[in-house]
Design a protein around this motif. Structure first.
Motif, PDB file in Angstrom:
ATOM      1  N   GLU A   5      36.050 -18.888 -44.688  1.00  0.00           N
ATOM      2  CA  GLU A   5      35.429 -18.491 -45.939  1.00  0.00           C
ATOM      3  C   GLU A   5      36.499 -17.802 -46.780  1.00  0.00           C
ATOM      4  OE1 GLU A   5      31.073 -17.180 -46.824  1.00  0.00           O
ATOM      5  OE2 GLU A   5      32.177 -15.481 -45.967  1.00  0.00           O
ATOM      6  N   HIS A   6      36.872 -18.444 -47.876  1.00  0.00           N
ATOM      7  CA  HIS A   6      37.900 -17.930 -48.778  1.00  0.00           C
ATOM      8  C   HIS A   6      37.218 -17.367 -50.020  1.00  0.00           C
ATOM      9  CE1 HIS A   6      40.919 -19.887 -46.313  1.00  0.00           C
ATOM     10  NE2 HIS A   6      40.290 -21.034 -46.446  1.00  0.00           N
ATOM     11  N   VAL A  16      36.994 -15.934 -40.677  1.00  0.00           N
ATOM     12  CA  VAL A  16      36.551 -17.017 -39.805  1.00  0.00           C
ATOM     13  C   VAL A  16      35.049 -16.837 -39.607  1.00  0.00           C
ATOM     14  CG1 VAL A  16      36.815 -18.122 -37.563  1.00  0.00           C
ATOM     15  CG2 VAL A  16      38.796 -17.017 -38.654  1.00  0.00           C
ATOM     16  N   VAL A  17      34.287 -17.891 -39.903  1.00  0.00           N
ATOM     17  CA  VAL A  17      32.826 -17.803 -39.939  1.00  0.00           C
ATOM     18  C   VAL A  17      32.223 -18.992 -39.193  1.00  0.00           C
ATOM     19  CG1 VAL A  17      30.838 -17.749 -41.508  1.00  0.00           C
ATOM     20  CG2 VAL A  17      32.973 -16.646 -42.186  1.00  0.00           C
ATOM     21  N   LEU A  28      33.231 -14.051 -37.517  1.00  0.00           N
ATOM     22  CA  LEU A  28      33.868 -13.804 -36.229  1.00  0.00           C
ATOM     23  C   LEU A  28      35.147 -12.993 -36.339  1.00  0.00           C
ATOM     24  CD1 LEU A  28      33.445 -17.306 -34.516  1.00  0.00           C
ATOM     25  CD2 LEU A  28      31.974 -15.285 -34.317  1.00  0.00           C
ATOM     26  N   SER A  29      35.874 -13.126 -37.437  1.00  0.00           N
ATOM     27  CA  SER A  29      37.136 -12.411 -37.600  1.00  0.00           C
ATOM     28  C   SER A  29      37.443 -12.322 -39.091  1.00  0.00           C
ATOM     29  CB  SER A  29      38.251 -13.138 -36.844  1.00  0.00           C
ATOM     30  OG  SER A  29      39.399 -12.334 -36.735  1.00  0.00           O
ATOM     31  N   THR A  30      37.975 -11.186 -39.536  1.00  0.00           N
ATOM     32  CA  THR A  30      38.142 -10.966 -40.975  1.00  0.00           C
ATOM     33  C   THR A  30      39.526 -10.450 -41.349  1.00  0.00           C
ATOM     34  OG1 THR A  30      37.428  -8.658 -40.880  1.00  0.00           O
ATOM     35  CG2 THR A  30      35.706 -10.301 -41.193  1.00  0.00           C
ATOM     36  N   GLY A  31      39.797 -10.567 -42.654  1.00  0.00           N
ATOM     37  CA  GLY A  31      40.931  -9.887 -43.257  1.00  0.00           C
ATOM     38  C   GLY A  31      42.287 -10.551 -43.151  1.00  0.00           C
ATOM     39  N   TYR A  32      42.340 -11.851 -43.073  1.00  0.00           N
ATOM     40  CA  TYR A  32      43.626 -12.530 -42.943  1.00  0.00           C
ATOM     41  C   TYR A  32      44.234 -12.835 -44.305  1.00  0.00           C
ATOM     42  CZ  TYR A  32      42.372 -12.957 -38.106  1.00  0.00           C
ATOM     43  OH  TYR A  32      42.026 -12.659 -36.823  1.00  0.00           O
ATOM     44  N   LYS A  68      35.009 -11.555 -29.442  1.00  0.00           N
ATOM     45  CA  LYS A  68      36.180 -11.097 -28.691  1.00  0.00           C
ATOM     46  C   LYS A  68      37.368 -11.928 -29.147  1.00  0.00           C
ATOM     47  CE  LYS A  68      33.602  -9.419 -24.747  1.00  0.00           C
ATOM     48  NZ  LYS A  68      33.234  -9.619 -23.360  1.00  0.00           N
ATOM     49  N   LEU A  69      38.352 -11.251 -29.726  1.00  0.00           N
ATOM     50  CA  LEU A  69      39.512 -11.912 -30.328  1.00  0.00           C
ATOM     51  C   LEU A  69      40.745 -11.703 -29.463  1.00  0.00           C
ATOM     52  CD1 LEU A  69      40.661 -13.289 -32.985  1.00  0.00           C
ATOM     53  CD2 LEU A  69      41.210 -10.958 -33.724  1.00  0.00           C
ATOM     54  N   ARG A  70      41.539 -12.767 -29.308  1.00  0.00           N
ATOM     55  CA  ARG A  70      42.806 -12.651 -28.598  1.00  0.00           C
ATOM     56  C   ARG A  70      43.824 -13.616 -29.205  1.00  0.00           C
ATOM     57  NH1 ARG A  70      42.881 -17.148 -25.131  1.00  0.00           N
ATOM     58  NH2 ARG A  70      40.856 -17.861 -24.472  1.00  0.00           N
TER      59      ARG A  70
END
Length: 180
Positions: A5-6, A16-17, A28-32, A68-70
């Motif tokens: 999502e931009h 990331v959605v 799922l993960s943000t702020g890139y 859970k991010l890795r």
């Protein structure tokens, strides 16, 4: 469905959605600073994606539905995932991105490299050919990019502020810029 999502058009920054079959959205993960390449694991429990703070430092990440991010892979250059096999092998490319801004100033005998950092994008030139405005969107420009101006005589770059350059006034005195 997994996707990026931009918030701004034509910009790689974002999150990331996923959206499930009932239409429920989950981040799922943000702020890139940038996101490229996305793939599901074979068991559909993990999303693999490439992201980072600049094109030259993209890593491959794995994030589960429980958020859970890795980091799964890093390189000296930016890595972009394209697919992942059932056995976990990844298809990825190492992408190094650089943009060179060449200017052929009035009276010059050849083009001159007027690039500032790694991603100088020319937007407009004054009618007399003496000034160029551009957007610097590389890692060193920060998360909101930089509006820059440079005279074609080789003078140093003047950073006018955050955002993206849009237009230079006909008299060369004003710069129109936007914040992304």
């Amino acid at each position: 469905i997994a996707f990026f999502e931009h918030p701004a058009a034509y910009d790689d920054r974002g999150d990331v959605v996923v959206v499930d079959l009932e239409g429920k959205k989950k981040t799922l993960s943000t702020g890139y600073w940038g996101l490229e390449g996305i793939a599901w694991s074979h068991d559909s429990k993990t999303v693999y994606f490439s992201g980072g703070t600049g094109y030259s430092d993209f890593s491959i990440y794995a994030v589960t539905m429980s958020v859970k991010l890795r980091v799964t892979a890093q390189s000296a250059g930016g890595l972009v995932i394209h697919d992942i096999a059932a056995n976990g092998q990844m298809l990825a490319t190492r992408d190094d991105l650089n943009r060179i801004m060449l200017v052929h100033a009035p009276g010059a005998t050849s083009d001159v490299d007027m690039s500032f950092r790694e991603l100088s994008e020319p937007v407009d030139m004054s009618s007399d050919g003496q000034t160029v405005i551009f957007t610097e969107s590389g890692t060193a420009a920060g998360s909101n990019y930089q509006v820059c101006m440079r005279r074609t005589d080789g003078s140093p770059v003047v950073v006018l502020g955050e955002g993206g350059a849009v237009d230079l006034s006909d008299d060369g005195r004003w710069v129109l810029a936007g914040i992304f």
